[in-house]
Each structure stands twice: as structure tokens, then as C-alpha cells.
Scaffold this motif. Structure first.
Motif, mmCIF file in Angstrom:
data_model
loop_
_atom_site.group_PDB
_atom_site.id
_atom_site.type_symbol
_atom_site.label_atom_id
_atom_site.label_comp_id
_atom_site.label_asym_id
_atom_site.label_seq_id
_atom_site.Cartn_x
_atom_site.Cartn_y
_atom_site.Cartn_z
ATOM 1 N N SER A 288 30.244 32.265 41.498
ATOM 2 C CA SER A 288 29.293 31.965 42.572
ATOM 3 C C SER A 288 29.803 32.439 43.930
ATOM 4 C CB SER A 288 29.024 30.455 42.633
ATOM 5 O OG SER A 288 30.210 29.759 42.994
ATOM 6 N N ARG A 289 31.035 32.996 43.961
ATOM 7 C CA ARG A 289 31.569 33.451 45.249
ATOM 8 C C ARG A 289 30.695 34.570 45.790
ATOM 9 N NH1 ARG A 289 35.476 37.945 44.841
ATOM 10 N NH2 ARG A 289 35.427 38.767 42.728
ATOM 11 N N SER A 290 30.524 34.589 47.079
ATOM 12 C CA SER A 290 29.660 35.561 47.713
ATOM 13 C C SER A 290 30.402 36.867 47.935
ATOM 14 C CB SER A 290 29.145 35.028 49.059
ATOM 15 O OG SER A 290 28.461 36.043 49.761
ATOM 16 N N LEU A 291 29.977 37.924 47.264
ATOM 17 C CA LEU A 291 30.582 39.231 47.474
ATOM 18 C C LEU A 291 30.285 39.732 48.880
ATOM 19 C CD1 LEU A 291 29.729 40.855 44.020
ATOM 20 C CD2 LEU A 291 31.910 39.877 44.749
ATOM 21 N N SER A 292 29.150 39.331 49.422
ATOM 22 C CA SER A 292 28.822 39.688 50.803
ATOM 23 C C SER A 292 29.816 39.072 51.777
ATOM 24 C CB SER A 292 27.406 39.214 51.147
ATOM 25 O OG SER A 292 27.165 39.304 52.532
ATOM 26 N N ALA A 293 30.141 37.793 51.576
ATOM 27 C CA ALA A 293 31.095 37.125 52.461
ATOM 28 C C ALA A 293 32.484 37.759 52.374
ATOM 29 C CB ALA A 293 31.174 35.644 52.109
ATOM 30 N N GLU A 294 32.790 38.396 51.249
ATOM 31 C CA GLU A 294 34.087 39.049 51.088
ATOM 32 C C GLU A 294 34.085 40.491 51.577
ATOM 33 O OE1 GLU A 294 35.898 38.561 47.304
ATOM 34 O OE2 GLU A 294 35.628 36.396 47.278
#
Length: 386
Positions: A184-190
């Protein structure tokens, strides 16, 4: 009864509601979104919007769900991204972890548009050298990051790579074919500017579904051109997403199934399901490591996807996988897994390897049966004493 251990290729075992949603759409709606103002077309459009919204929720993609353009699969999406972002003479950075969905269009663009392809080195442990990455990214237009290796099961340091890329104005494209639905981690946030995904793996949807998310403010030239259902007098593709990248009639029945798959993941919890799958992976790694004649290629790692890839002493991958299936009902994937550079790193380019991959419906029984089967196939045949 056999055990399906090939989820990294396709989630062939799906929650029942996925098939029910596809059948229900075909029986009850059957229309195409954006192709008419009647009630059937409007219902299809509402379903497509709900699917975009649920995908954004499950994958942690911010902003307008309309920034997700539907495509056939991750390969289609990656081609759309690379063709739409790269111009004559631009530099593209790929890595040895990349799938042929990246390597083949990169090779073609190098010949057709003079794109300069630079390859970031990999390692058997799944790591990268950030100093090498910084050198390769100097002046690059696009960086492709493989979110999770379909051979090793490892992840790349997206945040660190994106920080280097951002400093030089490089656009970051993430291949999330293996990670979407597992985290569920946001690839955008990374740091991802563009995310390509497929629906038929961990998102639990049917084949023929997938898409491309493009961050607000970034424009991609259309890969295909054609009808979008609106603005028909305009000879150019519409400027607004998702129509800009969605030429032609899509797969609304597939989207009904993908929506059902995403809702299942949201209900069960992406991270909870993934933690269970990774616990089973750890058991599979331990079990396979104890089988004489078996070499485990996938490194143990706290992050990643539930993939365990092995080679068998004295036996090519196709023969080993064939016996696992015929004699023990264990369905795996043999060969080079469309990732030839990874196998070059591992020294398995000649005979390939066998990949066991887990999913939402995998069980400890299946893990134990796989270990027993591998041991039985490799156990020396006893010779009777005269």
C-alpha cells in the motif's frame, strides 16, 4: 489436487467475486464507457470511474483518479510511457532488473530515435550502486525503476534513486507490474512521476487490464491515436487525461473484474495479505534451502514480493518444472522470465531457473508440498542391491 505457485505470472486463482463481476457486467450492462449518453453507457462510465478511484486507493496514488489511463497491461503502459516521454537523442536509464517490457522498447527506441540507453548494474542480492546511478543519470531524460524483481523478489531503492533523478530533472517511471497489490506504500510519495501497472497479477483482476498513472503537471505524448468518445471534431488527441492516452474502446468487462479485485484487497487489507504471503515465502525459502541439489537464487529480504527462484543440479529448468507439475501437481514458471539481464547476473542465462511465487490464496500446505516435491524430484534413485 495440485498447488498453484505462479502468481507472479497471473493470479489464476481469484476471489469468486471477480468472475462474478465480469459475468454480471456482460449480462447486465455490456456497454462501453464514453460511447453514448444512454443509461447503459453512463453505467459503464460510472464503473470505470469507480475502478480508477479504487485503484488510486489501493495503490496510494494521489490526486484526481482521472490521472490513471486504462491500458491492456503493464507492457502496454510502459511502451506508452517510453514512447511518449523520449525524443530524438534523449538518454534513458534502465537497469539489469528490468523486464523485456522495458528492455525491448528501449532497444527499439535506440534504433528508431537514437535514444541513448544506459544500464544500471544489478547484483545477485538485488542491490544497486547509487554512485553509479548518479553518473548514469547525468543528463538523462527518463529513469525506469523496477519496483520489484519478478526473478529475485527484491525491491530497488526508489526514494534514493528518485532524489538523484529529481536533482537533474529526470522523469521517474516505475514498473509496478509485480508490486501493485502487494504493497500500500505510495510510489508517488517515494518519487515516481509515472507508474505502470497490470491488473492480472496481485491486483487480482482479469487479463487485459492495467494502466498508467501520470502525475499532475506532466504531459505524455499519446502512444495511440483514435476515438475517445468525445471532442470528435478535433484531429488531435484531447489534452485532458485520461482521454489523452485512451484511444479506442477498452475492456469494461475486465474493469468490472479489476474493481472487484481491488475491493477485495481493500476489504482484506493489502498489507495484511502481503505480510501473510511474505511469511509463507520465508517458510518456502527455508524449506528449499534444505533440499539437496537445489540452489536458491532469491535472497531473504524483509521487503519485496513473495517470489522464490531456484535451480536444480543436473537438470534444466524446463525439465525440473515439468516434473514438478506432472508428478506432483506443482505449477511453477521455468525459463528466463522475460528478464534476461537478471539471469545474466545470476549465471543462469543458459538453462534458466524455476520460480515459485505466492499469492492471496497460497497456503502452508502448498509450501510444504512444493518442498516435498522438489526433494522427491531431485532425490537419487535407489539402486536395488543384487
Amino acid at each position: 489436487m495440485g498447488h498453484y505457485m505462479d502468481y507472479a505470472a497471473t493470479s489464476a486463482v481469484r476471489p469468486p467475486e471477480v468472475a462474478e463481476a465480469v459475468a454480471g457486467f456482460l449480462a447486465g450492462v455490456g456497454c462501453s464507457p464514453g460511447r453514448g449518453g444512454h443509461s447503459g453507457a453512463m453505467e459503464a462510465a460510472r464503473l470505470a470511474f469507480r475502478c480508477r478511484r479504487e485503484l488510486a486507493r489501493v495503490m496510494g496514488l494521489p490526486g484526481d483518479p482521472g490521472r490513471i489511463a486504462f491500458m491492456q497491461n503493464a507492457t502496454h503502459a510502459l511502451n506508452a510511457a517510453l514512447w511518449g516521454l523520449l525524443g530524438e537523442g534523449d538518454a534513458l536509464v534502465v537497469s539489469q532488473y528490468d523486464h523485456n517490457a522495458v528492455l525491448r522498447p528501449a532497444h527499439y527506441l535506440s534504433r528508431r530515435r537514437g535514444v541513448r540507453v544506459r544500464m544500471l548494474s544489478g547484483s545477485p542480492g538485488g542491490g544497486v550502486d547509487l554512485d553509479e546511478a548518479a553518473r548514469l543519470l547525468d543528463g538523462a531524460r527518463v529513469l525506469v525503476v523496477n519496483a520489484a524483481s519478478n526473478v529475485l523478489g527484491t525491491t530497488m531503492p526508489l526514494r534514493a534513486l528518485a532524489e538523484i533523478a529529481r536533482a537533474g530533472g529526470t522523469t521517474v517511471v516505475v514498473d509496478a507490474a509485480q508490486s501493485a497489490g502487494h504493497s500500500s506504500r505510495s510510489l508517488s510519495a517515494e518519487g515516481a512521476d509515472v507508474v505502470a501497472f497490470t491488473g492480472h497479477k496481485a491486483l487480482l483482476g482479469p487479463q487485459g487490464t492495467g494502466g498508467l498513472w501520470v502525475r499532475e503537471g506532466l504531459e505524455i505524448r499519446p502512444f495511440l491515436r483514435g476515438g475517445t468518445g468525445g471532442d470528435s471534431r478535433n484531429r488531435r488527441m484531447p489534452a485532458a487525461m485520461p482521454d489523452r492516452l485512451e484511444a479506442g474502446t477498452g475492456n469494461p468487462a475486465g474493469l468490472a473484474g479489476l474493481l472487484a479485485g481491488c475491493r477485495f484487497l481493500a476489504r482484506r487489507g493489502v498489507d495484511a495479505l502481503h505480510a501473510r504471503e511474505m511469511a509463507l515465502k520465508a517458510e518456502l525459502l527455508d524449506g528449499m534451502s534444505s533440499v539437496p541439489g537445489l540452489r536458491v537464487l532469491s535472497p531473504p529480504a524483509p521487503r519485496g514480493v513473495p517470489v522464490v527462484t531456484v535451480t536444480a543440479a543436473g537438470m534444466d529448468s524446463a525439465s525440473f518444472a515439468g516434473r514438478l507439475d506432472r508428478e506432483h501437481g506443482i505449477q511453477t514458471r521455468a525459463g528466463l522470465h522475460c528478464a534476461p539481464e537478471v539471469h545474466r547476473i545470476l549465471g543462469t542465462s543458459e538453462g534458466g531457473a524455476v520460480r515459485f511465487s505466492l499469492g492471496w490464496a497460497s497456503t502452508r500446505e502448498g509450501v510444504e508440498a512444493s518442498v516435498r516435491a522438489a526433494d522427491a524430484v531431485l532425490r537419487p534413485v535407489a539402486v536395488p542391491v543384487a
